[in-house]
Design an enzyme around this catalytic site. Structure first.
Site, PDB file in Angstrom:
ATOM      1  N   TYR A 150      69.327  89.142  61.817  1.00  0.00           N
ATOM      2  CA  TYR A 150      67.922  89.196  62.237  1.00  0.00           C
ATOM      3  C   TYR A 150      67.488  90.649  62.464  1.00  0.00           C
ATOM      4  CZ  TYR A 150      63.502  87.906  64.300  1.00  0.00           C
ATOM      5  OH  TYR A 150      62.164  87.761  64.521  1.00  0.00           O
TER       6      TYR A 150
ATOM      7  N   ASP B  42      47.796 103.969  47.286  1.00  0.00           N
ATOM      8  CA  ASP B  42      48.281 102.662  46.859  1.00  0.00           C
ATOM      9  C   ASP B  42      49.259 102.942  45.719  1.00  0.00           C
ATOM     10  OD1 ASP B  42      48.778 100.232  45.687  1.00  0.00           O
ATOM     11  OD2 ASP B  42      46.740  99.478  45.956  1.00  0.00           O
TER      12      ASP B  42
ATOM     13  N   ARG C 228      38.802  89.544  34.865  1.00  0.00           N
ATOM     14  CA  ARG C 228      38.532  90.699  35.726  1.00  0.00           C
ATOM     15  C   ARG C 228      37.098  91.110  35.408  1.00  0.00           C
ATOM     16  NH1 ARG C 228      42.822  91.605  39.619  1.00  0.00           N
ATOM     17  NH2 ARG C 228      41.782  89.711  40.177  1.00  0.00           N
TER      18      ARG C 228
ATOM     19  N   LYS D 243      55.662  94.972  41.728  1.00  0.00           N
ATOM     20  CA  LYS D 243      55.278  95.665  40.488  1.00  0.00           C
ATOM     21  C   LYS D 243      56.385  96.657  40.099  1.00  0.00           C
ATOM     22  CE  LYS D 243      51.409  93.548  41.662  1.00  0.00           C
ATOM     23  NZ  LYS D 243      50.350  94.128  42.429  1.00  0.00           N
TER      24      LYS D 243
ATOM     25  N   PHE E 118      38.093  84.463  42.711  1.00  0.00           N
ATOM     26  CA  PHE E 118      38.709  84.307  41.386  1.00  0.00           C
ATOM     27  C   PHE E 118      39.983  83.472  41.444  1.00  0.00           C
ATOM     28  CE2 PHE E 118      42.040  87.430  42.195  1.00  0.00           C
ATOM     29  CZ  PHE E 118      41.467  88.215  43.186  1.00  0.00           C
TER      30      PHE E 118
ATOM     31  N   PHE F  82      40.610  97.893  44.433  1.00  0.00           N
ATOM     32  CA  PHE F  82      41.477  96.764  44.104  1.00  0.00           C
ATOM     33  C   PHE F  82      41.093  95.622  45.037  1.00  0.00           C
ATOM     34  CE2 PHE F  82      45.249  94.101  44.227  1.00  0.00           C
ATOM     35  CZ  PHE F  82      45.366  93.848  42.872  1.00  0.00           C
ATOM     36  N   THR F  83      41.163  94.403  44.529  1.00  0.00           N
ATOM     37  CA  THR F  83      40.626  93.234  45.246  1.00  0.00           C
ATOM     38  C   THR F  83      41.118  93.145  46.692  1.00  0.00           C
ATOM     39  OG1 THR F  83      42.429  91.983  44.245  1.00  0.00           O
ATOM     40  CG2 THR F  83      40.283  91.845  43.170  1.00  0.00           C
TER      41      THR F  83
HETATM   42  C1  LIG Z   1      49.369  93.803  43.559  1.00  0.00           C
HETATM   43  C2  LIG Z   1      48.626  94.918  44.136  1.00  0.00           C
HETATM   44  C3  LIG Z   1      48.284  94.940  45.486  1.00  0.00           C
HETATM   45  C4  LIG Z   1      48.566  93.789  46.430  1.00  0.00           C
HETATM   46  O1  LIG Z   1      49.911  93.550  46.570  1.00  0.00           O
HETATM   47  P1  LIG Z   1      50.523  92.060  46.782  1.00  0.00           P
HETATM   48  O2  LIG Z   1      51.980  92.269  46.759  1.00  0.00           O
HETATM   49  O3  LIG Z   1      50.012  91.207  45.668  1.00  0.00           O
HETATM   50  O4  LIG Z   1      50.032  91.581  48.104  1.00  0.00           O
HETATM   51  C5  LIG Z   1      47.628  96.061  45.960  1.00  0.00           C
HETATM   52  N1  LIG Z   1      47.304  97.078  45.157  1.00  0.00           N
HETATM   53  C6  LIG Z   1      47.614  97.095  43.850  1.00  0.00           C
HETATM   54  C7  LIG Z   1      47.252  98.263  43.004  1.00  0.00           C
HETATM   55  C8  LIG Z   1      48.274  96.011  43.289  1.00  0.00           C
HETATM   56  O5  LIG Z   1      48.565  96.014  41.997  1.00  0.00           O
END
Ligand SMILES: *Cc1c(COP(=O)(O)O)cnc(C)c1O
Length: 462
Positions: free
Chosen positions: A77, A220, A387, A263, A454, A129-130
């Site tokens: 833990y 990011d 998109r 990613k 979306f 970004f969303t």
């Molecule tokens: C995927 C992504 C996010 C969000 O991350 P999650 O792991 O899906 O929560 C944020 N910024 C970018 C550029 C992304 O590609």
């Protein structure tokens, strides 16, 4: 006889050890499936998908080393050894001394937005970004897009369409004052612009400007490796630098980063918040316990953190990122043979079909990109995503649709998953849909969720 010029190809720096069977379906089957899914590819069952280009998020194939790492997960833990391994690699590759693990990227976005933003603040960024923008808005900020104009032009071939427009950023600073700007939010490559990178020069200029106003930069860094690859291959002075060196130079301009490990890190789950600022780190470490889990696991299993730590070693290998982006480039060059319009130049992680151009007979309130994604699935079982106006959502002030300039279908490439033959099948399907485009009718929205519509919005054929 003159010697023929022989093309020398590259190939993937790996071979296949495990395979996962996928299902081929009939058009009749797909017609039923897409109707049941409300013409939203997010609502399809993945069993009904043949080639899944919906997203590259968490859909990666892990290496044998990563799978081996899963077996040495320390599921304590508190204080798991995998956490320390991961922390060391976060320091090593991102150059950030302080680190908090999260279950995925948006959890890190949530925490950093809540920590840094006060109600009434402004967050400038290179497009949006969303999930990032949503968390910034939920924390009380207004997001301001300060990306260069070229980013909105899918035919412009400029190499760094993810750059920040310094004039736009200066104008914002002059208008609202530096005190109202807790940080500039920079992503690269910019997903919503078609996977377009920023240059190191632009980053340095933005840093200089912001530094003179005491405004911090936050990164990011979810796809930072792809951005580093574009800097290496497109920007003067970087050809001889390694991907790891370029990444380190990039992150040196930031106070902190958040990362979706799903990613670049080639894992299936995970996120990172890392910073040079000890105070911010301490706040995040407090918050993570409330929302994610103890600060040494942040909602992850020990084995997940081990796979992330190994993924960090693999992501900086040049051959790996070249093979990834090479696959996207191959897709683009095959599409060119059929004259299908897409965002140029090809981005780091995806091909973005220009739905506005392909379905130019549909007005934007009939959701051309949503329509095109559904048609593509119908034709071959290839799944992409919208998109465009659906992803852009509604203006929080007016409640109207935000009509973005770009109306795109994104076909994203999971890392190390599909072969060139899969790519050929997808290209040929797109070419067929393109040839038949004049017969395609639009969609009407019949269900709309309040946030990130979306994902769960439903549609009907007009
Ligand atoms: C995927 C992504 C996010 C969000 O991350 P999650 O792991 O899906 O929560 C944020 N910024 C970018 C550029 C992304 O590609």
């Amino acid at each position: 006889m003159a010697k023929k010029v022989i093309k020398r190809s590259w190939a993937e720096p790996f071979k296949i050890k495990v395979v996962e069977p996928i299902k081929m379906t009939t058009r009749e089957h797909r017609e039923k499936a897409i109707k049941t899914a409300g013409y939203n590819t997010f609502l399809l069952e993945s069993e009904d998908v043949y080639i899944d280009l919906l997203t590259d998020s968490g859909t990666n194939a892990m290496s044998d080393r990563q799978w081996a790492g899963m077996m040495v997960g320390d599921e304590a833990y508190a204080g798991s050894r995998n956490f320390y391994h991961l922390w060391n690699n976060v320091k090593k590759y991102y150059g950030m001394p302080y680190f908090v693990p999260t279950h995925q990227g948006r959890a890190a976005e949530h925490m950093i937005s809540q920590i840094l933003i006060k109600k009434g603040d402004y967050i400038p960024g290179n497009m949006y970004f969303t999930t990032t923008r949503l968390h910034q808005e939920l924390a009380g900020a207004t997001f301001i897009d300060v990306i260069v104009d070229e980013a909105h032009d899918p035919t412009n071939e400029k190499p760094f369409k993810g750059n920040i427009d310094l004039k736009k950023l200066k104008a914002l600073i002059n208008k609202v004052g530096a005190k109202k700007i807790p940080y500039v939010s920079i992503a690269g490559p910019v997903n919503m612009a078609g996977g377009q990178p920023f240059s190191m020069k632009n980053l340095k200029d933005v840093y200089k400007l912001c530094n003179s106003h005491k405004i911090k930069l936050w990164f990011d860094a979810t796809r930072a490796i792809e951005n580093a690859y574009f800097i290496k291959t497109r920007e003067r002075g970087y050809a001889k630098k390694t991907i790891a060196e370029i990444l380190k130079e990039m992150t040196s301009y930031f106070e902190g980063i958040w990362v979706s490990a799903k990613k670049d890190l080639m894992v299936n789950i995970g996120g990172i918040l890392a910073t040079k600022n000890k105070k911010v780190f301490e706040k995040a470490r407090n918050m993570v316990v409330v929302y994610e889990g103890l600060h040494t696991y942040g909602g992850l299993a020990g084995r997940d953190m081990e796979a992330m730590a190994i993924g960090l070693n693999e992501m900086v290998e040049y051959d790996n990122v070249r093979a990834r982006i090479g696959q996207v480039e191959y897709f683009g060059s095959e599409l060119d043979k059929y004259g299908v319009p897409y965002v140029r130049p090809v981005g780091g992680h995806a091909i973005f079909l220009d739905a506005k151009k392909i379905l130019s007979h549909l007005p934007q309130d009939q959701f051309p990109a949503q329509t095109l994604a559904a048609e593509l699935y119908l034709d071959s079982g290839v799944r992409g995503m919208e998109r465009g106006v659906v992803s852009a959502g509604r203006d929080p002030e007016t409640g109207e649709h935000r009509f973005p300039k770009l109306e795109l279908v994104r076909l994203t490439f999971p890392r190390r998953v599909y072969t060139q033959a899969h790519i050929d099948v997808a290209v040929e399907s797109i070419a067929s849909v393109y040839q038949n485009r004049k017969n395609i009718t639009g969609l009407k929205m019949i269900y709309e969720p309040e946030y990130l519509r979306f994902f769960q919005g439903r549609f009907k054929k007009l």
